[in-house]
Write a protein that holds these residues in place. Structure first.
Motif, PDB file in Angstrom:
ATOM      1  N   ALA A  83       6.191 -10.270   6.524  1.00 33.09           N
ATOM      2  CA  ALA A  83       5.633  -9.630   7.351  1.00 33.09           C
ATOM      3  C   ALA A  83       4.689  -8.552   7.110  1.00 33.09           C
ATOM      4  N   ALA A  84       3.484  -8.287   7.761  1.00 30.84           N
ATOM      5  CA  ALA A  84       2.676  -7.328   7.442  1.00 30.84           C
ATOM      6  C   ALA A  84       2.020  -6.733   8.672  1.00 30.84           C
ATOM      7  N   GLU A  85       2.024  -5.423   8.441  1.00 30.47           N
ATOM      8  CA  GLU A  85       1.266  -4.508   9.432  1.00 30.47           C
ATOM      9  C   GLU A  85       0.060  -3.671   8.933  1.00 30.47           C
ATOM     10  N   VAL A  86      -1.061  -3.992   9.523  1.00 28.50           N
ATOM     11  CA  VAL A  86      -2.434  -3.401   9.250  1.00 28.50           C
ATOM     12  C   VAL A  86      -3.008  -2.556  10.089  1.00 28.50           C
ATOM     13  N   GLN A  87      -3.969  -1.880   9.624  1.00 28.82           N
ATOM     14  CA  GLN A  87      -4.620  -1.189  10.440  1.00 28.82           C
ATOM     15  C   GLN A  87      -6.223  -1.590  10.071  1.00 28.82           C
ATOM     16  N   VAL A  88      -7.368  -1.790  10.883  1.00 26.11           N
ATOM     17  CA  VAL A  88      -8.451  -2.208  10.384  1.00 26.11           C
ATOM     18  C   VAL A  88      -9.535  -1.233  10.863  1.00 26.11           C
ATOM     19  N   ASP A  89     -10.424  -0.895  10.372  1.00 25.09           N
ATOM     20  CA  ASP A  89     -11.316   0.209  10.670  1.00 25.09           C
ATOM     21  C   ASP A  89     -12.590  -1.044  11.075  1.00 25.09           C
ATOM     22  N   GLU A  90     -12.881  -0.961  12.225  1.00 30.14           N
ATOM     23  CA  GLU A  90     -14.136  -1.718  12.775  1.00 30.14           C
ATOM     24  C   GLU A  90     -15.598  -1.424  12.316  1.00 30.14           C
ATOM     25  N   GLU A  91     -15.619  -0.149  12.031  1.00 38.66           N
ATOM     26  CA  GLU A  91     -16.965   0.477  11.424  1.00 38.66           C
ATOM     27  C   GLU A  91     -17.167  -0.078  10.021  1.00 38.66           C
ATOM     28  N   THR A  92     -16.137   0.013   9.492  1.00 38.40           N
ATOM     29  CA  THR A  92     -16.492  -0.502   7.924  1.00 38.40           C
ATOM     30  C   THR A  92     -15.930  -1.647   7.422  1.00 38.40           C
ATOM     31  N   GLY A  93     -15.087  -2.244   8.279  1.00 36.76           N
ATOM     32  CA  GLY A  93     -14.308  -3.735   7.667  1.00 36.76           C
ATOM     33  C   GLY A  93     -13.079  -3.287   6.912  1.00 36.76           C
ATOM     34  N   TYR A  94     -12.760  -1.905   6.367  1.00 34.11           N
ATOM     35  CA  TYR A  94     -11.620  -1.636   5.611  1.00 34.11           C
ATOM     36  C   TYR A  94     -10.342  -1.912   6.234  1.00 34.11           C
ATOM     37  N   VAL A  95      -9.519  -2.628   5.511  1.00 34.49           N
ATOM     38  CA  VAL A  95      -8.119  -2.742   5.732  1.00 34.49           C
ATOM     39  C   VAL A  95      -7.086  -2.129   5.079  1.00 34.49           C
ATOM     40  N   ARG A  96      -6.229  -1.366   5.720  1.00 34.75           N
ATOM     41  CA  ARG A  96      -5.197  -0.608   5.337  1.00 34.75           C
ATOM     42  C   ARG A  96      -3.868  -1.435   5.553  1.00 34.75           C
ATOM     43  N   VAL A  97      -3.264  -1.779   4.711  1.00 32.75           N
ATOM     44  CA  VAL A  97      -1.734  -2.367   4.747  1.00 32.75           C
ATOM     45  C   VAL A  97      -0.796  -1.155   4.874  1.00 32.75           C
ATOM     46  N   LEU A  98      -0.266  -1.145   6.056  1.00 30.62           N
ATOM     47  CA  LEU A  98       0.653   0.293   6.293  1.00 30.62           C
ATOM     48  C   LEU A  98       2.036  -0.397   5.945  1.00 30.62           C
ATOM     49  N   HIS A  99       2.615  -1.341   6.013  1.00 29.53           N
ATOM     50  CA  HIS A  99       3.768  -1.775   5.872  1.00 29.53           C
ATOM     51  C   HIS A  99       4.027  -3.272   5.534  1.00 29.53           C
ATOM     52  N   LEU A 100       4.851  -3.544   4.601  1.00 26.97           N
ATOM     53  CA  LEU A 100       5.291  -5.189   4.329  1.00 26.97           C
ATOM     54  C   LEU A 100       6.841  -5.238   4.501  1.00 26.97           C
ATOM     55  N   SER A 101       7.184  -6.023   5.010  1.00 23.93           N
ATOM     56  CA  SER A 101       8.719  -6.461   5.083  1.00 23.93           C
ATOM     57  C   SER A 101       8.684  -7.759   4.407  1.00 23.93           C
ATOM     58  N   ALA A 102       9.487  -8.069   3.087  1.00 21.60           N
ATOM     59  CA  ALA A 102       9.777  -9.079   2.479  1.00 21.60           C
ATOM     60  C   ALA A 102      11.158  -9.567   2.322  1.00 21.60           C
ATOM     61  N   ALA A 103      11.505 -10.794   2.941  1.00 18.53           N
ATOM     62  CA  ALA A 103      12.962 -11.283   2.879  1.00 18.53           C
ATOM     63  C   ALA A 103      12.868 -12.541   2.168  1.00 18.53           C
ATOM     64  N   HIS A 104      13.773 -12.515   1.016  1.00 18.59           N
ATOM     65  CA  HIS A 104      13.792 -13.529   0.183  1.00 18.59           C
ATOM     66  C   HIS A 104      15.190 -14.032  -0.007  1.00 18.59           C
ATOM     67  N   ASP A 105      15.145 -15.325  -0.099  1.00 19.54           N
ATOM     68  CA  ASP A 105      16.421 -16.052  -0.420  1.00 19.54           C
ATOM     69  C   ASP A 105      16.578 -16.327  -1.717  1.00 19.54           C
ATOM     70  N   VAL A 106      17.318 -15.432  -2.299  1.00 19.36           N
ATOM     71  CA  VAL A 106      17.917 -15.418  -3.825  1.00 19.36           C
ATOM     72  C   VAL A 106      18.982 -16.362  -4.249  1.00 19.36           C
ATOM     73  N   GLY A 107      19.782 -16.814  -3.243  1.00 25.84           N
ATOM     74  CA  GLY A 107      21.005 -17.657  -3.466  1.00 25.84           C
ATOM     75  C   GLY A 107      22.238 -16.719  -3.673  1.00 25.84           C
ATOM     76  N   LYS A 108      22.262 -15.915  -4.613  1.00 34.33           N
ATOM     77  CA  LYS A 108      23.068 -14.888  -4.859  1.00 34.33           C
ATOM     78  C   LYS A 108      22.427 -13.639  -5.593  1.00 34.33           C
ATOM     79  N   ALA A 109      22.529 -12.573  -5.168  1.00 36.53           N
ATOM     80  CA  ALA A 109      21.761 -11.504  -5.877  1.00 36.53           C
ATOM     81  C   ALA A 109      22.733 -11.032  -7.015  1.00 36.53           C
TER      82      ALA A 109
END
Length: 769
Positions: A623-649
């Motif tokens: 899941a990603a949370e981003v901020q978009v500057d509508e004046e320039t089109g620049y995308v800043r990724v603020l936060h990424l959560s990543a949940a991965h099924d590894v079987g056993k860590a």
């Protein structure tokens, strides 16, 4: 089952200190007495006949030891899926940068000067630079002898065309699915060409001794496979080839066999002197394998409640001039291209196409980033049209334990729903957010290759342990994980386990570090070797205690009688090998042996169906949370959560590191990276100054989440993790951008220019000034 003592512990990387202190020797560090410098003369054309190569002037240059051309190696065909490539071009060149000749000289200056003296006469041919054009009737055929090439049984090139491989998956009745659907969606998406961007450029040293035996050192994470391919291409026994991988400054799929053929071809003409070829950064970008660009059309039929009933996927993969790993990437990604969803009617056609561009092959994810992009983008399109939450529609359709895959496999070890729920919660899904900010979600699934792995364990008389395997640690921490598995199985502290460096002459066979297979495949072989060694140890110890081996247990470096904690001896006191102080032998040498091959099956080439085409499936949600500057089109990724099924860590610390590192690559794939090939087939941005990868300043906050859905065949339940970490990142970011400002980009990368243009078009449609 007793609690685990080593497996599951957060352990620092086994070789972290030697790397951090500069002790580790990488390919670029290799130096040998009387070593020669090798350079390659490359084609300036994307497609041309080679009429004549004249190396005579170069051979007369002082300081030049050898000059070789394709005429010296006419029959050296090699390739992983299809044997369609030779050491140097012979009859024609098929991409800009293809090696035509090679020079070995006493220094770099002499080697470069000699290359400039080689005269090559070409006859330019029409170049095919687009997979659609390559598929069109009447397109110039890039490989006229396609039907004559050797190939693996699982791949199906179409002679007389540019189709390198065609994967078909047919499940259910797709026409019946369209009839059952209330809504049908059809969208087209594309991905770009991406370079591995390893810190260390591809580097190989080769030497041929007085008996004709070849030794190769340097950048490879598939030493045994490289040995097989080299011996096969040269028509010599494997015993005459030895491959010793150095430490790798990054691999990610880009250091399988590259540079080895050209370097060995030179070394064979140098009278025993070692030859080193080290690619420049420009050569790495312009001539080594890349992630394949793909154009995908995805058509999905759904019920009004969001239930998916049918999905059809047609993808065109740009493999470049040669097959290399392209067909296997197309196949494995094709299996997964319908997404991790329960769909009764599926039709998939994946075409791996030859074009006159640099080769595309293995790259972290093995095709899954390219297929996750369309299916996760369209899931959000469907959700919006039906008025459903993107998480809700996924939860309704995601596979569970006991469901059947698109390829007909009864699924086991399925943690994707839990991963979705936890990734969404970690990003604050559903909570209020300010203007210009958005949240997006994406899921993925991935197969893993099977093939054989083996391992050996040697227990020394002092109780220390040596692990021998040809698996290569490319920085992912596999040496640490394998040592943990062995320590757990033997019942010894991790500190006494030493992992021997891989060497095809010494360490037992392993197919290669690729496809997220090492923990599962090699881990099982290591565990089996540990069990074999432990059996021998307990048999020896049983003589000391005058009991049955079944009455003994190994734990924490001690051998003790079950139920009698006072009756124990340290492992070093078990009679093994030779007692130096007494000068006598005692007991026997303990060497354990283990091997593992998963009981996978093939698939029917017409239907793509098989009971078990892969050892295991990996699942993840981001899941990603981003901020978009509508004046320039620049995308800043603020936060990424990543949940991965590894079987056993096996090592949670390493799992988190894998996820965080992969996300950095995923952010680049989504927003900035694009290896551009011009209308003549040449790469136009072959340096780190104009090929943009994320820096630490562009990295978001990352929340790694480990999901454990144990696999019954995995070592202690473990699966793999190396590749999935970047696959859902780009669509999660893109879906977050749409949530923020209402524009959807179908073609990667999502540059500020694309976002700004889409925003302007949106405002024009809405009549906003």
């Amino acid at each position: 089952m007793e609690p685990l003592s080593v497996v599951g512990s957060r352990v620092p990387n086994y070789d972290g200190v030697v790397k951090a202190t500069g002790i580790a020797v990488y390919g670029v560090d290799l130096e040998f007495p009387n070593m020669l410098v090798g350079r390659l003369l490359r084609s300036p054309y994307a497609h041309a006949r080679v009429l004549h190569v004249d190396p005579s002037r170069a051979r007369r240059l002082p300081g030049v030891k050898a000059v070789v051309t394709g005429q010296d190696y006419l029959d050296t065909y090699y390739g992983f899926a299809i044997r369609d490539q030779r050491f140097y071009a012979v009859d024609k060149v098929r991409y800009v940068g293809e090696p035509v000749a090679a020079v070995a000289a006493i220094d770099e200056d002499a080697a470069r000067a000699a290359c400039e003296l080689i005269r090559v006469e070409y006859e330019p041919l029409p170049a095919v630079l687009d997979p659609e054009a390559a598929l069109a009737p009447g397109a110039p055929v890039i490989h006229e002898r396609l039907g004559e090439y050797g190939r693996q049984y699982a791949f199906h090139p179409v002679p007389g065309t540019n189709i390198c491989h065609h994967l078909k998956v047919r499940r259910g009745d797709i026409e019946q699915g369209w009839r059952e659907a209330d809504e049908i969606f059809e969208d087209t998406f594309s991905t770009q060409r991406v370079e591995h961007c390893c810190i260390e450029p591809n580097t190989v040293v080769a030497q041929v001794d007085h008996t004709g035996r070849i030794t190769v050192w340097g950048s490879t994470h598939t030493p045994d496979l490289s040995r097989i391919k080299l011996a096969d291409a040269l028509g010599i026994p494997m015993s005459r080839v030895r491959v010793i991988p150095s430490y790798l400054g990054g691999g990610f799929g880009g250091k399988h066999f590259q540079v080895i053929p050209e370097t060995v071809g030179l070394a064979l003409q140098c009278g025993g002197q070692p030859v080193k070829i080290q690619y420049t950064r420009e050569e790495v970008f312009s001539t080594t394998s890349t992630r394949a660009p793909v154009k995908t059309t995805i058509k999905t039929g759904v019920k009004r409640d969001g239930t998916i009933v049918a999905r059809e996927v047609r993808s065109l993969w740009d493999s470049g001039a040669y097959g290399e790993r392209g067909p296997s990437v197309t196949r494995n990604a094709g299996y997964a291209s319908a997404g991790p969803y329960r769909i009764p009617h599926v039709k998939i056609d994946a075409y791996c196409m030859y074009t006159n561009k640099l080769v595309a092959g293995a790259f972290r994810g093995f095709g899954i980033p390219q297929v996750a992009w369309p299916h996760e983008m369209q899931m959000d399109i469907i959700a919006e049209r039906l008025g459903l939450d993107p998480v809700e529609i996924r939860l309704k359709n995601l596979v569970e334990e006991g469901d059947v895959s698109a390829t007909g496999e009864l699924l086991h070890s399925v943690g994707v729903k839990e991963s979705l729920i936890k990734a969404a919660a970690a990003i604050g899904w559903g909570k209020p957010k300010p203007p210009g900010r958005g949240r997006g979600i994406a899921c993925m699934q991935k197969t893993s290759p099977s093939f054989s792995s083996s391992a050996a364990v040697k227990v020394n008389p002092d109780g220390t342990v040596e692990l021998l395997t040809t698996a290569v640690d490319c920085g992912q921490g596999s040496n640490t994980v394998l040592a943990q598995i062995l320590a757990e199985e033997l019942g010894v502290p991790l500190s006494v386990v030493h992992v021997a460096p891989p060497d095809t002459e010494v360490t037992p066979f392993d197919w290669g570090t690729a496809g997220s297979r090492t923990t599962f495949m090699v881990g099982n072989a290591v565990r089996a070797a540990g069990q074999d060694a432990k059996r021998q140890i307990l048999e020896l110890a049983a003589e000391l205690f005058e009991c049955s081996p079944d009455d003994l247990v190994a734990r924490d470096g001690w051998i003790q009688v079950k139920g009698s904690p006072d009756r124990k001896v340290p492992l070093a006191k078990v009679p093994m090998g030779f007692d130096y102080h007494k000068g006598v032998g005692k007991g026997r040498v303990v060497v354990g042996r283990g091997e593992f091959t998963s009981d996978t099956t093939g698939i029917d080439p017409e239907t793509g169906q098989g009971p078990k085409p892969t050892p295991f499936w990996m699942y993840a949600s981001q899941a990603a949370e981003v901020q978009v500057d509508e004046e320039t089109g620049y995308v800043r990724v603020l936060h990424l959560s990543a949940a991965h099924d590894v079987g056993k860590a096996i090592n949670p610390l390493a799992c988190e590191g894998q996820i965080e590192g992969a996300i950095a690559m995923g952010v680049g794939y989504g927003l900035t990276e694009n290896l551009v090939v011009d209308e003549k087939g040449a790469v136009v941005n072959p340096t780190l100054t104009n090929y943009l990868i994320p820096t630490v300043l562009e990295m978001p906050e990352v929340t790694p989440i480990i999901i454990e859905a144990p696999h019954r065949e995995g070592p202690f339940g473990a699966k793999g993790l190396g590749e999935p970490g970047l696959a859902p990142t780009a669509p999660a970011i893109a879906n977050a951008i749409y949530d923020a400002v209402g524009v959807r980009i179908h073609d990667l990368p999502i540059t500020p220019e694309k976002v700004l243009k889409a925003l302007q078009e949106k405002k024009a449609r809405e009549g906003v000034r």
